[in-house]
Design an enzyme around this catalytic site. Sequence first.
Site, PDB file in Angstrom:
ATOM      1  N   LYS A 101      23.729  60.553  16.221  1.00 42.09           N
ATOM      2  CA  LYS A 101      23.364  61.740  16.996  1.00 42.09           C
ATOM      3  C   LYS A 101      22.040  62.304  16.484  1.00 42.09           C
ATOM      4  O   LYS A 101      21.537  61.884  15.434  1.00 42.09           O
ATOM      5  CB  LYS A 101      24.468  62.789  16.902  1.00 42.09           C
ATOM      6  CG  LYS A 101      24.733  63.302  15.492  1.00 42.09           C
ATOM      7  CD  LYS A 101      25.872  64.299  15.477  1.00 42.09           C
ATOM      8  CE  LYS A 101      26.134  64.811  14.056  1.00 42.09           C
ATOM      9  NZ  LYS A 101      27.184  65.838  14.018  1.00 42.09           N
TER      10      LYS A 101
ATOM     11  N   ARG B  86      36.334  74.893  14.328  1.00 45.16           N
ATOM     12  CA  ARG B  86      35.165  74.825  15.202  1.00 45.16           C
ATOM     13  C   ARG B  86      35.622  74.423  16.601  1.00 45.16           C
ATOM     14  O   ARG B  86      35.529  75.223  17.532  1.00 45.16           O
ATOM     15  CB  ARG B  86      34.150  73.829  14.621  1.00 45.16           C
ATOM     16  CG  ARG B  86      32.830  73.769  15.358  1.00 45.16           C
ATOM     17  CD  ARG B  86      31.815  72.938  14.604  1.00 45.16           C
ATOM     18  NE  ARG B  86      32.219  71.549  14.395  1.00 45.16           N
ATOM     19  CZ  ARG B  86      31.471  70.635  13.786  1.00 45.16           C
ATOM     20  NH1 ARG B  86      30.281  70.971  13.291  1.00 45.16           N
ATOM     21  NH2 ARG B  86      31.900  69.383  13.633  1.00 45.16           N
TER      22      ARG B  86
ATOM     23  N   TYR C  13      -2.494  81.848   5.305  1.00 42.01           N
ATOM     24  CA  TYR C  13      -2.051  83.095   5.928  1.00 42.01           C
ATOM     25  C   TYR C  13      -1.388  84.007   4.911  1.00 42.01           C
ATOM     26  O   TYR C  13      -0.563  83.582   4.102  1.00 42.01           O
ATOM     27  CB  TYR C  13      -1.058  82.806   7.054  1.00 42.01           C
ATOM     28  CG  TYR C  13      -1.681  82.151   8.260  1.00 42.01           C
ATOM     29  CD1 TYR C  13      -2.695  82.774   8.985  1.00 42.01           C
ATOM     30  CD2 TYR C  13      -1.243  80.912   8.684  1.00 42.01           C
ATOM     31  CE1 TYR C  13      -3.261  82.175  10.091  1.00 42.01           C
ATOM     32  CE2 TYR C  13      -1.793  80.288   9.797  1.00 42.01           C
ATOM     33  CZ  TYR C  13      -2.819  80.929  10.498  1.00 42.01           C
ATOM     34  OH  TYR C  13      -3.369  80.326  11.602  1.00 42.01           O
TER      35      TYR C  13
ATOM     36  N   MET D 156       1.188  75.975  10.917  1.00 39.95           N
ATOM     37  CA  MET D 156       1.845  75.224  11.976  1.00 39.95           C
ATOM     38  C   MET D 156       1.475  73.749  11.971  1.00 39.95           C
ATOM     39  O   MET D 156       2.330  72.874  12.152  1.00 39.95           O
ATOM     40  CB  MET D 156       1.508  75.819  13.352  1.00 39.95           C
ATOM     41  CG  MET D 156       2.228  75.123  14.499  1.00 39.95           C
ATOM     42  SD  MET D 156       1.887  75.840  16.122  1.00 39.95           S
ATOM     43  CE  MET D 156       2.740  77.408  15.996  1.00 39.95           C
TER      44      MET D 156
END
Length: 379
Positions: free
Chosen positions: A37, A132, A262, A311
């Site tokens: 998956k 779950r 940043y 990013m």
Amino acid sequence: MSDIRWAWAEIDLDAIAHNVGVLRERVAPAAVWAVVKADGYGHGAFDVARTAIAAGAEGLCVALVQEGIELRRAGIDAPILVLTEQPIDAAPHIVAHRLTPTVYRRPFLDALVAEGPVGLPVHLMVDTGMQRVGVHPHSAAAVAASIAQRAPALRLAGVYTHFAVADEDHPDSVDFTDGQLAKLGRVLEQLPAVPLVHAANSAAALARPDARLSMVRAGIAIYGVSPGPGVDHLCDDLRPAMEVKARISFVKQVRSGSRISYGLRHRFDRDTTVATFPIGYADGVPRRLHAVGGAVLIGGRRCPIVGAVTMDQLMVDCGDHDVRVGDDVTLIGSQNAPDGSTIRIGAEEWAALLDTIGYEIVCGISSRVPRVPRRSIDH
């Protein structure tokens, strides 16, 4: 791909095959089904599936119907179990593509039958404590009877549960897993014989012989990543399959007292060399990795990340080492150190620094990072 973009992930398919082999030997006579998956935990679902089946995995597990459809369209013919029950609207696609659904609610059983299958195998999931999804143990026999009533359209091919703390070795965790196994055992006493009974994820496959049953669902272990600190000592024979790499795109000298990135959160305490390379948090490198001691490998040496990961780019402090544009950088993986030893940064290291798990690290490597399948002999 590394000529198009100076950041990529190499996927060692021989490592996948090796890990499947290790697990098969470890859990025999139980079968191994490979969990592919989330695009094979970020490794590429088709390549992993094909490699795992060739290495002896008897089936595959996915989370979504679409994941199963993509494997079928790519030519994978092995059994594919869809973990957790899917939306009712997915029933036609499950039947059409010969997927094996997980079931635990009668309306979903009716939706499958409405598609006119003959002998469609289904697996009943029992919630023994994860809380779950799944049928409550007290209701499992009734749902199994409902499946039998829908013969010959459906047949109960498997019963399973999922462990909550199999990757932990604390006594309370061991007791909890014992309790989950006991609940599954009591359910099975109420059912006719079922071809497949399974409970073990990677952690339990490694650590709990009593949980291996008919088959194990091996996920993170086939990718060579430890399921968790509680089973680290059982993973020595596994080989990590993913390496994340880049090339230096810019080199500059910075002065003592200057700051970077940043927020200007990092201040240099000496004159030094800084290398930039084009991979960032949009690619799956966590933004705060710089703040918790994250590093990369350049020339067989650890170089700390400096300043917030941006990013598309990040920066590292190379000290007085000679680095140049185009030099290789390893974010996850290994390099040869100057003294001839091997130095490594694993997904587990990032996970420990960030208080998470290796699963999140490898699954988080973005699809915009090209995957480059290779064989170990390519080294």
